[in-house]
Enzyme design. Structure first.
Site, PDB file in Angstrom:
ATOM      1  N   GLY A  87       1.501  -3.888   3.676  1.00 10.51           N
ATOM      2  CA  GLY A  87       1.589  -5.329   3.813  1.00 10.51           C
ATOM      3  C   GLY A  87       2.940  -5.766   4.358  1.00 10.51           C
ATOM      4  O   GLY A  87       3.966  -5.142   4.073  1.00 10.51           O
TER       5      GLY A  87
ATOM      6  N   ARG B 170     -19.504   8.917  -0.235  1.00 15.13           N
ATOM      7  CA  ARG B 170     -20.937   8.604  -0.253  1.00 15.13           C
ATOM      8  C   ARG B 170     -21.696   9.710   0.479  1.00 15.13           C
ATOM      9  O   ARG B 170     -21.678   9.795   1.718  1.00 15.13           O
ATOM     10  CB  ARG B 170     -21.190   7.245   0.400  1.00 15.13           C
ATOM     11  CG  ARG B 170     -20.570   6.096  -0.382  1.00 15.13           C
ATOM     12  CD  ARG B 170     -21.001   4.749   0.193  1.00 15.13           C
ATOM     13  NE  ARG B 170     -20.571   3.653  -0.666  1.00 15.13           N
ATOM     14  CZ  ARG B 170     -19.468   2.945  -0.488  1.00 15.13           C
ATOM     15  NH1 ARG B 170     -18.652   3.247   0.508  1.00 15.13           N
ATOM     16  NH2 ARG B 170     -19.154   1.959  -1.305  1.00 15.13           N
TER      17      ARG B 170
ATOM     18  N   SER C 214     -11.123   1.022   3.670  1.00 14.36           N
ATOM     19  CA  SER C 214     -10.866   1.821   2.476  1.00 14.36           C
ATOM     20  C   SER C 214     -11.562   1.203   1.270  1.00 14.36           C
ATOM     21  O   SER C 214     -11.742  -0.014   1.189  1.00 14.36           O
ATOM     22  CB  SER C 214      -9.362   1.913   2.219  1.00 14.36           C
ATOM     23  OG  SER C 214      -8.792   0.617   2.121  1.00 14.36           O
TER      24      SER C 214
ATOM     25  N   HIS D 293      -8.855   3.952  -2.107  1.00 15.46           N
ATOM     26  CA  HIS D 293      -7.458   3.549  -1.904  1.00 15.46           C
ATOM     27  C   HIS D 293      -6.960   2.743  -3.101  1.00 15.46           C
ATOM     28  O   HIS D 293      -6.899   1.510  -3.059  1.00 15.46           O
ATOM     29  CB  HIS D 293      -7.376   2.728  -0.620  1.00 15.46           C
ATOM     30  CG  HIS D 293      -6.020   2.225  -0.258  1.00 15.46           C
ATOM     31  ND1 HIS D 293      -4.840   2.735  -0.780  1.00 15.46           N
ATOM     32  CD2 HIS D 293      -5.642   1.224   0.614  1.00 15.46           C
ATOM     33  CE1 HIS D 293      -3.825   2.083  -0.265  1.00 15.46           C
ATOM     34  NE2 HIS D 293      -4.277   1.160   0.574  1.00 15.46           N
TER      35      HIS D 293
ATOM     36  N   CYS E 237       0.084   2.358   6.649  1.00 13.43           N
ATOM     37  CA  CYS E 237       0.408   0.958   6.905  1.00 13.43           C
ATOM     38  C   CYS E 237       0.549   0.212   5.590  1.00 13.43           C
ATOM     39  O   CYS E 237      -0.047   0.588   4.578  1.00 13.43           O
ATOM     40  CB  CYS E 237      -0.665   0.310   7.773  1.00 13.43           C
ATOM     41  SG  CYS E 237      -2.329   0.388   7.092  1.00 13.43           S
TER      42      CYS E 237
ATOM     43  N   GLN F 278      -5.650  -8.576   6.230  1.00 18.86           N
ATOM     44  CA  GLN F 278      -5.881  -7.261   6.808  1.00 18.86           C
ATOM     45  C   GLN F 278      -7.171  -7.190   7.616  1.00 18.86           C
ATOM     46  O   GLN F 278      -7.259  -6.397   8.566  1.00 18.86           O
ATOM     47  CB  GLN F 278      -5.882  -6.211   5.699  1.00 18.86           C
ATOM     48  CG  GLN F 278      -4.535  -6.044   5.038  1.00 18.86           C
ATOM     49  CD  GLN F 278      -4.471  -4.829   4.130  1.00 18.86           C
ATOM     50  OE1 GLN F 278      -5.333  -3.960   4.161  1.00 18.86           O
ATOM     51  NE2 GLN F 278      -3.438  -4.762   3.302  1.00 18.86           N
TER      52      GLN F 278
ATOM     53  N   CYS G 192       0.817  -1.221   0.000  1.00 17.24           N
ATOM     54  CA  CYS G 192       0.000   0.000   0.000  1.00 17.24           C
ATOM     55  C   CYS G 192       0.852   1.274   0.000  1.00 17.24           C
ATOM     56  O   CYS G 192       0.356   2.340  -0.377  1.00 17.24           O
ATOM     57  CB  CYS G 192      -0.928   0.023   1.208  1.00 17.24           C
ATOM     58  SG  CYS G 192      -2.190  -1.261   1.166  1.00 17.24           S
TER      59      CYS G 192
END
Length: 372
Positions: free
Chosen positions: A360, A201, A227, A328, A358, A150, A88
């Protein structure tokens, strides 16, 4: 030697299967690469390298998309490109590599950023079918044969920091409201090449969030606290002091610090906490010196745990919403966040900005910039 940001642009972030879903990722990245050079008034011939972050480099994202995107934009063939993967944090790491190249004196002008089409290359495609850990004897000896994902991590963070579902939903709803307010107020207009972000949204509310089922049995994390899968690209132009003088470029920010740290790969998403402390210590700064923070909202629990541990002022954190609302696009998000952070400092007159996220494997990058 110092490194400077002289340009930063991005596409709007599109929903998966939304407005950017049919755009080839090389064209998506090519658009922002061309735009950042044009807006900064930089000569493409002077660029030393192109570094892009991208995750799941398969199909249209394969074959070194940094190089492909540069060429797809019609830019000079003598400029090389390289693609990096720190999960990420790939887009943020691309900027870090550009900064390190400039600071070392081995390059003077580097385009860095990231791209991801989660519509065309579904998340986790590169990990199928067995994933990165199965059958690795050394991994099994150290961590055993346990669930690594995750969603589990988000739930375990919520439990460790005693975060209730109500707190997580309140944070997630606020992310959407901040993002909608930023869009309606035109706060992203200068950083986006054209259009508006598609993911926030407007019609969500607490009741809708409360009606969702947790993603795991016994957990508290729902889709509303995570995300959004998305498409997008962002590019920044990193320059040395010599490049500023030689090419008449105007610096917008100085890179004050770049670093990355690791943490528990099973809990996975907690590394921004230690990484932030490490970065501030190395930079000789305190948390109160920072005017604006961006912490990637992989999950609401990640951001809330980080807030509790660092003592950062919530009023300075993700003020225009985060990935829960804005989406994301994995390889692009780090560059997107840094682009938004720079523009927010310019909008408000703040001096210092800090970005962390953060990643992986239980990792986190931290970037600290100083507005010029």
């Amino acid at each position: 030697m110092d490194a400077y940001l002289v340009g930063a642009v991005r596409t709007p972030v599109g929903r998966r299967s939304g407005m950017l879903s049919a755009v080839h990722p090389a064209d998506l990245a090519g658009q922002v690469i061309a735009a950042v050079l044009e807006r900064a008034g930089a000569d493409p011939d002077a660029v030393d390298d192109v570094i892009l972050g991208c995750v799941d480099t398969l199909g249209p994202q394969s074959g070194d998309i940094a190089r492909t995107a540069w060429l797809a934009a019609g830019l000079p063939e003598h400029v090389p490109g390289v693609t990096v993967d720190r999960q990420c944090g790939s887009g943020q790491q691309a900027v870090h590599f550009a900064v390190q190249a400039v600071a070392s004196g081995t390059a003077d002008l580097v385009v860095a950023g990231g791209v991801q089409s989660m519509s065309q290359v579904p998340i986790g495609s590169a990990m199928a079918p067995d994933g990165p850990y199965r059958n690795a004897e050394g991994w099994a000896a150290r961590y055993g044969d346990q669930e690594i994902n995750q969603f589990r991590s988000a739930d375990e963070i919520a439990a460790k920091w005693a975060l209730t579902r109500a707190e997580l939903e309140e944070y997630s709803l606020a992310s959407h409201r901040r993002a909608v307010a930023a869009i309606d107020g035109g706060r992203f207009r200068q950083e986006i090449i054209e259009g508006d972000d598609e993911c926030p949204r407007r019609d969500t509310d607490a009741a809708k969030m409360a009606a969702l089922k947790p993603l795991r049995d016994g957990g508290v994390t729902t889709a509303a606290m995570a995300s959004q899968l998305a498409d997008g690209a962002a590019a920044l132009l990193v320059a040395s002091a010599r490049a500023l003088m030689t090419y008449g470029l105007s610096p917008r920010a100085r890179i004050r610090h770049v670093s990355a740290r690791g943490d528990d790969p099973v809990l996975m998403l907690t590394a921004p906490i230690a990484a932030t402390a490490y970065a501030l210590r190395r930079a000789g700064m305190s948390i109160t010196d920072i005017d604006r923070f961006e912490i990637n909202e992989a999950f609401a629990s990640v951001a809330l745990a980080w807030l509790r541990e660092t003592g950062a002022d919530p009023a300075r954190v993700n003020v225009n919403g985060g990935a829960i609302a804005l989406g994301h696009p994995l390889g692009a998000t780090g560059a997107r966040l840094l682009t938004s952070l720079l523009h927010e400092l310019e909008r408000t007159g703040g001096r210092y900005g800090l970005l962390t996220m953060c990643e992986g494997g239980g990792q986190a990058n931290v970037t600290i910039i100083e507005r010029m």
